[in-house]
Scaffold this motif. Structure first.
Motif, PDB file in Angstrom:
ATOM      1  N   VAL A 199       0.835  -1.203   0.000  1.00  0.00           N
ATOM      2  CA  VAL A 199       0.000   0.000   0.000  1.00  0.00           C
ATOM      3  C   VAL A 199       0.870   1.254   0.000  1.00  0.00           C
ATOM      4  O   VAL A 199       0.572   2.243  -0.684  1.00  0.00           O
ATOM      5  CB  VAL A 199      -0.943   0.000   1.224  1.00  0.00           C
ATOM      6  CG1 VAL A 199      -1.683   1.332   1.349  1.00  0.00           C
ATOM      7  CG2 VAL A 199      -1.944  -1.153   1.113  1.00  0.00           C
TER       8      VAL A 199
ATOM      9  N   TYR B 157      -4.811   2.404   6.667  1.00  0.00           N
ATOM     10  CA  TYR B 157      -4.924   0.969   6.385  1.00  0.00           C
ATOM     11  C   TYR B 157      -4.647   0.143   7.636  1.00  0.00           C
ATOM     12  O   TYR B 157      -5.465  -0.688   8.058  1.00  0.00           O
ATOM     13  CB  TYR B 157      -3.932   0.626   5.270  1.00  0.00           C
ATOM     14  CG  TYR B 157      -3.967  -0.794   4.773  1.00  0.00           C
ATOM     15  CD1 TYR B 157      -4.934  -1.205   3.867  1.00  0.00           C
ATOM     16  CD2 TYR B 157      -3.008  -1.723   5.166  1.00  0.00           C
ATOM     17  CE1 TYR B 157      -4.970  -2.493   3.383  1.00  0.00           C
ATOM     18  CE2 TYR B 157      -3.019  -3.020   4.687  1.00  0.00           C
ATOM     19  CZ  TYR B 157      -4.001  -3.401   3.798  1.00  0.00           C
ATOM     20  OH  TYR B 157      -4.012  -4.688   3.320  1.00  0.00           O
TER      21      TYR B 157
ATOM     22  N   LEU C 283     -10.152   1.208   2.281  1.00  0.00           N
ATOM     23  CA  LEU C 283     -10.144   0.667   0.922  1.00  0.00           C
ATOM     24  C   LEU C 283      -9.947   1.763  -0.134  1.00  0.00           C
ATOM     25  O   LEU C 283      -9.036   1.652  -0.970  1.00  0.00           O
ATOM     26  CB  LEU C 283     -11.431  -0.128   0.680  1.00  0.00           C
ATOM     27  CG  LEU C 283     -11.511  -0.966  -0.582  1.00  0.00           C
ATOM     28  CD1 LEU C 283     -10.315  -1.877  -0.734  1.00  0.00           C
ATOM     29  CD2 LEU C 283     -12.787  -1.803  -0.583  1.00  0.00           C
TER      30      LEU C 283
ATOM     31  N   MET D  11      -6.019   3.062  -2.579  1.00  0.00           N
ATOM     32  CA  MET D  11      -5.909   3.154  -4.034  1.00  0.00           C
ATOM     33  C   MET D  11      -4.694   3.968  -4.485  1.00  0.00           C
ATOM     34  O   MET D  11      -4.406   4.050  -5.669  1.00  0.00           O
ATOM     35  CB  MET D  11      -7.177   3.751  -4.635  1.00  0.00           C
ATOM     36  CG  MET D  11      -8.385   2.837  -4.557  1.00  0.00           C
ATOM     37  SD  MET D  11      -8.131   1.217  -5.308  1.00  0.00           S
ATOM     38  CE  MET D  11      -7.692   0.230  -3.868  1.00  0.00           C
TER      39      MET D  11
ATOM     40  N   THR E 190      -1.431  -0.228  -9.394  1.00  0.00           N
ATOM     41  CA  THR E 190      -2.622  -0.978  -9.800  1.00  0.00           C
ATOM     42  C   THR E 190      -2.538  -2.474  -9.511  1.00  0.00           C
ATOM     43  O   THR E 190      -3.550  -3.065  -9.109  1.00  0.00           O
ATOM     44  CB  THR E 190      -2.912  -0.746 -11.294  1.00  0.00           C
ATOM     45  OG1 THR E 190      -3.092   0.657 -11.511  1.00  0.00           O
ATOM     46  CG2 THR E 190      -4.175  -1.464 -11.722  1.00  0.00           C
TER      47      THR E 190
ATOM     48  N   SER F 203      -3.768  -2.856  -6.145  1.00  0.00           N
ATOM     49  CA  SER F 203      -5.221  -2.702  -6.098  1.00  0.00           C
ATOM     50  C   SER F 203      -5.911  -4.000  -6.496  1.00  0.00           C
ATOM     51  O   SER F 203      -6.919  -4.403  -5.899  1.00  0.00           O
ATOM     52  CB  SER F 203      -5.660  -1.562  -7.025  1.00  0.00           C
ATOM     53  OG  SER F 203      -5.042  -0.347  -6.664  1.00  0.00           O
TER      54      SER F 203
ATOM     55  N   LEU G  75      -5.626  -6.298  -3.547  1.00  0.00           N
ATOM     56  CA  LEU G  75      -6.521  -5.908  -2.467  1.00  0.00           C
ATOM     57  C   LEU G  75      -7.962  -6.267  -2.776  1.00  0.00           C
ATOM     58  O   LEU G  75      -8.705  -6.734  -1.912  1.00  0.00           O
ATOM     59  CB  LEU G  75      -6.422  -4.398  -2.222  1.00  0.00           C
ATOM     60  CG  LEU G  75      -5.093  -3.849  -1.703  1.00  0.00           C
ATOM     61  CD1 LEU G  75      -5.155  -2.327  -1.630  1.00  0.00           C
ATOM     62  CD2 LEU G  75      -4.739  -4.418  -0.354  1.00  0.00           C
ATOM     63  N   HIS G  76      -8.396  -6.060  -4.024  1.00  0.00           N
ATOM     64  CA  HIS G  76      -9.805  -6.162  -4.383  1.00  0.00           C
ATOM     65  C   HIS G  76     -10.225  -7.546  -4.865  1.00  0.00           C
ATOM     66  O   HIS G  76     -11.405  -7.868  -4.823  1.00  0.00           O
ATOM     67  CB  HIS G  76     -10.143  -5.147  -5.477  1.00  0.00           C
ATOM     68  CG  HIS G  76     -10.132  -3.738  -4.987  1.00  0.00           C
ATOM     69  ND1 HIS G  76     -11.272  -3.053  -4.677  1.00  0.00           N
ATOM     70  CD2 HIS G  76      -9.119  -2.901  -4.731  1.00  0.00           C
ATOM     71  CE1 HIS G  76     -10.958  -1.837  -4.262  1.00  0.00           C
ATOM     72  NE2 HIS G  76      -9.654  -1.712  -4.292  1.00  0.00           N
TER      73      HIS G  76
ATOM     74  N   LYS H 297      -9.920   4.524 -10.575  1.00  0.00           N
ATOM     75  CA  LYS H 297      -9.631   3.587  -9.482  1.00  0.00           C
ATOM     76  C   LYS H 297     -10.502   3.865  -8.259  1.00  0.00           C
ATOM     77  O   LYS H 297     -10.937   2.929  -7.581  1.00  0.00           O
ATOM     78  CB  LYS H 297      -8.148   3.650  -9.108  1.00  0.00           C
ATOM     79  CG  LYS H 297      -7.238   2.937 -10.106  1.00  0.00           C
ATOM     80  CD  LYS H 297      -5.774   3.044  -9.710  1.00  0.00           C
ATOM     81  CE  LYS H 297      -5.486   2.324  -8.426  1.00  0.00           C
ATOM     82  NZ  LYS H 297      -4.035   2.345  -8.092  1.00  0.00           N
TER      83      LYS H 297
ATOM     84  N   ALA I 213     -12.994   1.343  -6.497  1.00  0.00           N
ATOM     85  CA  ALA I 213     -12.847   1.054  -5.072  1.00  0.00           C
ATOM     86  C   ALA I 213     -14.201   1.081  -4.371  1.00  0.00           C
ATOM     87  O   ALA I 213     -14.534   0.179  -3.588  1.00  0.00           O
ATOM     88  CB  ALA I 213     -11.896   2.067  -4.428  1.00  0.00           C
TER      89      ALA I 213
ATOM     90  N   THR J 293     -16.211  -1.874  -5.138  1.00  0.00           N
ATOM     91  CA  THR J 293     -15.847  -3.039  -4.332  1.00  0.00           C
ATOM     92  C   THR J 293     -16.532  -3.002  -2.975  1.00  0.00           C
ATOM     93  O   THR J 293     -17.031  -4.024  -2.489  1.00  0.00           O
ATOM     94  CB  THR J 293     -14.320  -3.107  -4.150  1.00  0.00           C
ATOM     95  OG1 THR J 293     -13.711  -3.317  -5.424  1.00  0.00           O
ATOM     96  CG2 THR J 293     -13.938  -4.252  -3.223  1.00  0.00           C
TER      97      THR J 293
ATOM     98  N   PHE K  31      -9.643  -3.639 -12.775  1.00  0.00           N
ATOM     99  CA  PHE K  31      -8.435  -2.977 -12.289  1.00  0.00           C
ATOM    100  C   PHE K  31      -7.267  -3.175 -13.247  1.00  0.00           C
ATOM    101  O   PHE K  31      -6.444  -2.264 -13.433  1.00  0.00           O
ATOM    102  CB  PHE K  31      -8.081  -3.460 -10.886  1.00  0.00           C
ATOM    103  CG  PHE K  31      -8.712  -2.629  -9.813  1.00  0.00           C
ATOM    104  CD1 PHE K  31      -8.226  -1.373  -9.508  1.00  0.00           C
ATOM    105  CD2 PHE K  31      -9.811  -3.095  -9.121  1.00  0.00           C
ATOM    106  CE1 PHE K  31      -8.819  -0.591  -8.530  1.00  0.00           C
ATOM    107  CE2 PHE K  31     -10.412  -2.327  -8.143  1.00  0.00           C
ATOM    108  CZ  PHE K  31      -9.916  -1.068  -7.839  1.00  0.00           C
TER     109      PHE K  31
END
Length: 486
Positions: A151, A166, A232, A236, A240, A243, A246-247, A303, A307, A310, A347
């Motif tokens: 991140v 985070y 979340l 971002m 990418t 991302s 994460l997603h 993005k 996010a 998501t 993404f």
């Protein structure tokens, strides 16, 4: 290799890969080969484990026993196998995408990036295979720590600030709520083992169980249920490929996976269906679904829009778990896979647009489909899957979730799911429509096709095809999800 030996092999392979990546960092080609080969081998091992599973006698590996009668145990169940298959399949694909992205962007600290990625998969495998809540909690925390350097990869003040949000939200909720819930559950039930039908003894105080359910669900910050969702969008700021991790591959899926595990194996569906707090949580999830969709519609940054999408989609899975109905759990479990393929495709496309066109805002994408037709067509496929329109895989999971609301006569929740799909259309389909049909911007009008690097395009192609195949061949996934509620 026996089933018992597969468990340590699956857990340790990503960790060994991380070590190998560090030691081959002097050679980018060798380093990336280690990442790709390890990912491919991990998926093969998980597939072998899945093919030989006997659900009434799963293999077990006791790693340690830090407390009398309470150990760190791996013992996979159908939900864990489903999660492990998705994560292990998408690891090498995401790694391949990252090779093209990181090189094209000339990103620094690429060795650290790939090593942290591998450690994150190690933690994900531990979560997926956990035999009790203590084991899941330990690997859940490891995953948070392992993804922190991803991140904050950019090293900017904005990235460090996002990293603090985070860590603060994810570890704060897990320690303050989930850990408390685990200790309280141990005192009541005398066990934290995942057991079909739940572990609480008959006659347990329903008010206490209701509070415990609230603690478990809000303690799972990775599920991004409002109001604990801010980490979340903040994350971002990362590259990418992070991302995508994460997603789709690890973090948010570990969150909703944990919520499903708690619902099915700590409380049991019969208990969930009788708790008033489960109803509240289902409506909180419904609020997250609609509110996050409305916020997504206002975001010009691509993005950021994805996010908040998501956050909305995770609400579907939490809602499915809280319905206390078989269709809701099966639909939620399948949505882990369907959303993974759809969102990772989106993404990947967002990153490809940034690499090839240096565009990050939706308003700058007018006519870009002329220069990046493959990328924008893939975006259309991913968007249709997230929306839940045929012939895309997301159709089946959304249908089952709607069926769960019908089975429980939760008409408001049925309406929320239908309205949400309309909102999905508004904020997702607007992107490819603008790309293909709007008057071209100066960049798009320059002429000539300029797509992302081939490694990234291959990854985009695989996940796009996956969205379609999951519509035509959902049976294996449906059968595996069905085992969860048998």
């Amino acid at each position: 290799m026996s089933q018992e030996l597969l468990l340590p092999a699956i857990l340790l392979l990503p960790l060994l890969a991380a070590i190998g990546i560090v030691y081959t960092g002097f050679s980018p080609n060798l380093r990336e080969a280690v990442s790709l080969l390890s990912g491919g081998l991990l998926f093969i091992l998980v597939a072998i484990l899945a093919s030989g599973m006997q659900w009434d006698q799963p293999p077990t590996w006791m790693m340690a026993e830090p407390f009398p009668g309470l150990g760190l145990v791996l013992s996979p169940d159908p939900l864990g196998i489903l999660f492990a298959l998705i994560a292990s399949f998408l690891w090498p694909i995401t790694a391949g995408y990252a090779i093209g992205y990181m090189r094209s962007h000339n990103e620094h600290h690429q060795t650290r990036f790939f090593a942290a990625f591998a450690v994150s998969i190690f933690a994900t495998m531990g979560i997926a295979m956990a035999g009790n809540m203590l084991t899941l909690f330990v690997f859940y925390e490891i995953l948070t720590i392992a993804t922190y350097p991803l991140v904050t990869h950019a090293g900017t003040e904005k990235a460090r600030r996002a990293g603090r949000v985070y860590l603060g939200l994810l570890m704060g909720t897990s320690v303050a709520f989930m850990l408390l819930a685990m200790v309280w559950t141990w005192l009541i039930a005398g066990t934290l083992d995942f057991t079909k039908g739940g572990i609480f003894p008959p006659g347990s105080d329903s008010a206490v169980l209701g509070v415990l359910l609230l603690l478990f669900v809000f303690g799972t910050g990775k599920a991004a249920l409002m109001p604990f969702h801010r980490w979340l969008p903040a994350a971002m700021v990362a590259p990418t490929p992070v991302s995508a991790l994460l997603h789709a591959v690890a973090v948010v899926k570990a969150g909703v996976f944990t919520v499903l595990k708690v619902a099915v194996y700590i409380f049991g569906l019969d208990q969930i269906s009788s708790l008033a707090s489960a109803d509240w949580l289902a409506y909180i999830a419904a609020f997250s679904i609609v509110a996050a969709s409305l916020v997504a519609m206002t975001k010009d940054n691509l993005k950021a829009r994805l996010a908040y999408s998501t956050v909305s989609q995770l609400g579907y899975i939490v809602m499915g778990a809280m319905l206390g109905a078989a269709a809701g759990v099966v639909g939620g479990s399948m949505h882990i896979a369907m959303h993974a393929f759809g969102k990772i495709t989106l993404f990947f496309c967002a990153g490809a647009i940034l690499v090839a066109a240096h565009k990050s805002k939706v308003s700058d994408l007018n006519g870009i489909g002329r220069r990046m037709p493959l990328t924008m067509f893939a975006f259309l496929i991913g968007a249709l899957s997230i929306i839940g329109l045929p012939p895309m895989g997301g159709t089946w999971s959304k249908w089952l979730l709607v069926q769960g609301t019908l089975d429980t006569e939760a008409w408001i929740l049925t309406t929320v799911l239908l309205v949400s799909s309309l909102l999905n259309i508004a904020y997702l389909l607007a992107v490819p429509l603008r790309a293909f049909f709007a008057k071209p911007s100066s960049y798009a009008a320059e002429g000539g096709i300029k797509e992302a690097p081939i490694a990234s395009l291959i990854a985009i192609g695989i996940t796009s095809v996956g969205c379609v195949l999951l519509f035509f061949y959902p049976d294996s996934l449906y059968q595996l999800a069905g085992e969860i509620v048998k």
